[in-house]
Design an enzyme around this catalytic site. Structure first.
Site, PDB file in Angstrom:
ATOM      1  N   HIS A  77     -69.460  15.266 -17.878  1.00  0.00           N
ATOM      2  CA  HIS A  77     -68.627  16.245 -18.575  1.00  0.00           C
ATOM      3  C   HIS A  77     -67.164  15.801 -18.679  1.00  0.00           C
ATOM      4  CE1 HIS A  77     -67.755  17.852 -14.425  1.00  0.00           C
ATOM      5  NE2 HIS A  77     -66.573  18.075 -14.971  1.00  0.00           N
TER       6      HIS A  77
ATOM      7  N   ASP B  71     -75.338  15.021 -14.857  1.00  0.00           N
ATOM      8  CA  ASP B  71     -73.882  15.011 -15.027  1.00  0.00           C
ATOM      9  C   ASP B  71     -73.272  13.722 -14.478  1.00  0.00           C
ATOM     10  OD1 ASP B  71     -71.468  16.005 -15.932  1.00  0.00           O
ATOM     11  OD2 ASP B  71     -71.028  17.078 -14.081  1.00  0.00           O
TER      12      ASP B  71
ATOM     13  N   GLY C  69     -59.814  18.266 -12.545  1.00  0.00           N
ATOM     14  CA  GLY C  69     -59.230  16.931 -12.410  1.00  0.00           C
ATOM     15  C   GLY C  69     -59.874  16.143 -11.289  1.00  0.00           C
ATOM     16  N   ASN C  70     -60.466  16.843 -10.296  1.00  0.00           N
ATOM     17  CA  ASN C  70     -61.227  16.175  -9.236  1.00  0.00           C
ATOM     18  C   ASN C  70     -62.605  15.737  -9.714  1.00  0.00           C
ATOM     19  OD1 ASN C  70     -59.578  18.074  -6.874  1.00  0.00           O
ATOM     20  ND2 ASN C  70     -60.011  15.918  -6.455  1.00  0.00           N
ATOM     21  N   SER C  71     -63.089  16.321 -10.809  1.00  0.00           N
ATOM     22  CA  SER C  71     -64.439  16.025 -11.287  1.00  0.00           C
ATOM     23  C   SER C  71     -64.637  14.528 -11.485  1.00  0.00           C
ATOM     24  CB  SER C  71     -64.701  16.741 -12.612  1.00  0.00           C
ATOM     25  OG  SER C  71     -64.790  18.126 -12.440  1.00  0.00           O
TER      26      SER C  71
ATOM     27  N   LEU D  51     -94.114  17.474 -14.326  1.00  0.00           N
ATOM     28  CA  LEU D  51     -95.440  18.051 -14.075  1.00  0.00           C
ATOM     29  C   LEU D  51     -95.975  18.842 -15.259  1.00  0.00           C
ATOM     30  CD1 LEU D  51     -95.463  19.436 -10.397  1.00  0.00           C
ATOM     31  CD2 LEU D  51     -96.801  17.550 -11.347  1.00  0.00           C
ATOM     32  N   GLY D  52     -95.092  19.492 -15.992  1.00  0.00           N
ATOM     33  CA  GLY D  52     -95.554  20.333 -17.086  1.00  0.00           C
ATOM     34  C   GLY D  52     -95.984  21.707 -16.616  1.00  0.00           C
ATOM     35  N   VAL D  53     -95.160  22.314 -15.757  1.00  0.00           N
ATOM     36  CA  VAL D  53     -95.457  23.662 -15.266  1.00  0.00           C
ATOM     37  C   VAL D  53     -94.182  24.503 -15.322  1.00  0.00           C
ATOM     38  CG1 VAL D  53     -97.324  22.969 -13.719  1.00  0.00           C
ATOM     39  CG2 VAL D  53     -94.972  23.028 -12.867  1.00  0.00           C
ATOM     40  N   VAL D  54     -94.369  25.808 -15.346  1.00  0.00           N
ATOM     41  CA  VAL D  54     -93.289  26.757 -15.142  1.00  0.00           C
ATOM     42  C   VAL D  54     -93.521  27.393 -13.781  1.00  0.00           C
ATOM     43  CG1 VAL D  54     -92.179  28.873 -15.945  1.00  0.00           C
ATOM     44  CG2 VAL D  54     -93.006  27.193 -17.603  1.00  0.00           C
ATOM     45  N   ILE D  55     -92.510  27.353 -12.920  1.00  0.00           N
ATOM     46  CA  ILE D  55     -92.687  27.847 -11.555  1.00  0.00           C
ATOM     47  C   ILE D  55     -91.709  28.985 -11.283  1.00  0.00           C
ATOM     48  CG2 ILE D  55     -93.541  25.661 -10.638  1.00  0.00           C
ATOM     49  CD1 ILE D  55     -90.684  25.145  -9.579  1.00  0.00           C
TER      50      ILE D  55
END
Length: 476
Positions: free
Chosen positions: A116, A146, A217-219, A274-278
């Site tokens: 970012h 990020d 600014g620390n990012s 994996l292809g799942v919703v958890i």
């Protein structure tokens, strides 16, 4: 001869002085660490050209309200307000500027920072500790973690020493060097508050939480342990004021270096999938699935033809471990899966219908864009009402196909009763009730009539294509 009172006072003073000296001796001294590490920490500034129509008149960006600031701060901000250059056509063209931090990881000029910090930049400038400036090229960036990798031209540049973030312990001292609000090489210190933190919309990074003072600014700057090794990249803060409030988050170096290595060799990052919703397993869900305590990741949805579907994972399974690593919170699973290589084999322990099972499957590659099952149900088919206070109808063949379902019923009306209390709405699709698959309106009514009282009952609901389990209890 001195009195007994004076002798006692003298002894007490000596003891207190000794305790103060001992306490001072136990506090860490960061001076050598800062002297050694600072040369490899850099300030990163970027420029981004803004269309002329977005530019403001008067030759400058709108001046912030500096009234009340001490003169030294007013002068600092006035000096750093970017000017608005004229475009070749005579119009004004604004250049947006941003500041961040980074650190050099190799003597030939590779630099790590946050994605970012450099996102959408037209020009990236890296300023070293001796105030020399180098133009950087973007090697690659990974928005999901990020992390961004830059390259500057140079030989024998100062570098940081890299540590193992997995060896960090909660309560351990850590130190940050960066450029908060543009003040280069500011040093702050604190302790590790927690490890493996999951943040909203950040599924693939087990963040290190600290109480080190981090500000804009620390990012992108480094987080050091007491051995002077970088163990994380300072990335985010939790704030209600815009400034530091005691909660800072850093990307572990184990994650950052894996990303950097992939960006350097492949130009992109591959993650396991994996292809799942958890969803999280709370107390009521744990009771309804026969678990001793809340733990694991509950599978609310299995994507068609995904790795989980091919490996035999089913809706309602509770994943307790992956490759012998326990899943305490559901957020632990994406961290572990994302760290696996696509095509690798994985073994997991699951609870299915109250019994433990072991499954082996092949990890897939995370798609570039997240997939969401689309489709909404409309009333049709057989109608049924029941003691839950809902009216349901069966899905049409087209609806089942669009939602990739073998069965299920859609709610057409919510009346007064348990359904209204737990927030069900018309259009919700119910596929499971009390751990039983619902293949018709008649099955739904039969299961609903036999529900136990004063015991947690689970229900799987699809809303706008998104599946989740909810729990409720029927009173006497």
């Amino acid at each position: 001869m001195p009195s007994l009172k004076l002798c006692f006072s003298a002894v007490l003073a000596v003891l207190l002085l000794g305790q103060a000296v001992a306490a001072h001796a136990q506090l860490p001294d960061f001076t050598e660490l800062v002297e050694e590490a600072s040369p490899a920490v850099v300030n990163i500034s970027t420029r981004q050209k803004i269309p002329a129509r977005a530019a403001t008149g008067g030759g400058q960006l709108p001046m912030p309200d500096l009234e009340g600031l001490p003169p030294i701060f007013r002068e600092f901000f006035e000096r750093n307000i970017p000017q608005v250059p004229r475009s070749p056509g005579g119009g004004r063209q604004r250049e947006a500027q941003s500041l961040g931090s980074g650190f050099i990881i190799s003597a030939d000029g590779y630099v790590l920072t946050n994605n970012h910090v450099i996102a959408d930049a037209d020009e990236i400038i890296v300023r070293l500790s001796d105030r020399s400036e180098l133009e950087a090229k973007l090697v690659g960036a990974d928005p999901r973690s990020d992390v961004a990798l830059l390259k500057v031209e140079g030989d024998d540049l100062p570098t940081v020493r890299l540590g193992k973030s997995e060896d960090l312990k909660v309560g351990e001292w850590v130190l940050a060097i960066g450029s908060p609000f543009g003040f280069d090489h500011s040093v702050t210190a604190g302790i590790v508050s927690a490890k493996g933190r999951s943040l909203p919309n950040e599924s693939y990074v087990p963040f290190i939480q600290t109480d080190v003072a981090i500000n804009p600014g620390n990012s992108g700057g480094p987080l050091f342990n007491l051995d002077g090794e970088v163990v994380g990249i300072n990335s985010q803060i939790f704030t209600r004021s815009g400034g530091f409030m005691g909660l800072s988050f850093a990307i572990p170096m184990s994650v950052a270096m894996d990303v950097a290595d992939q960006l350097k060799t492949d130009g992109k990052v591959s993650r396991g999938w994996l292809g799942v919703v958890i969803q999280e397993v709370n107390k009521d869900l744990a009771e309804s699935f026969g678990l001793d305590k809340p733990a694991g990741a509950l599978v609310a949805q299995v994507l068609d033809n995904g790795p989980a579907a091919k490996g035999g994972l089913q809706v309602g399974d509770v994943i307790l471990s992956l490759n012998d690593k326990p899943i305490i919170m559901s957020a632990d699973l994406p961290h572990l899966v994302g760290g696996l290589k696509p095509g690798s084999q994985a073994e997991m322990d699951v609870v299915r219908e109250g019994s433990r099972k072991k499954l082996k499957l092949t990890i897939g590659a995370l798609p570039e864009e997240g997939e969401v099952l689309a489709g909404s149900a409309t009333p049709g088919g057989e109608r049924s009402s029941n003691r839950l206070g809902v009216k349901v109808v069966e899905l049409t063949a087209e609806q089942r196909k669009s939602l990739d379902l073998q069965g299920g019923v859609v709610i057409t009306e919510v009346q007064e009763g348990p359904a209204a209390m737990i927030g069900l709405r018309p259009g919700d699709v119910i596929t499971h009730l009390n751990n039983q698959a619902i293949d018709s309106a008649r099955t739904f009514t039969q299961v609903a009539q036999s529900l136990p009282k004063n015991r947690s009952v689970s229900m799987r609901v699809l809303r706008q294509g998104r599946a989740s389990f909810i729990t409720f209890k029927l009173a006497e």
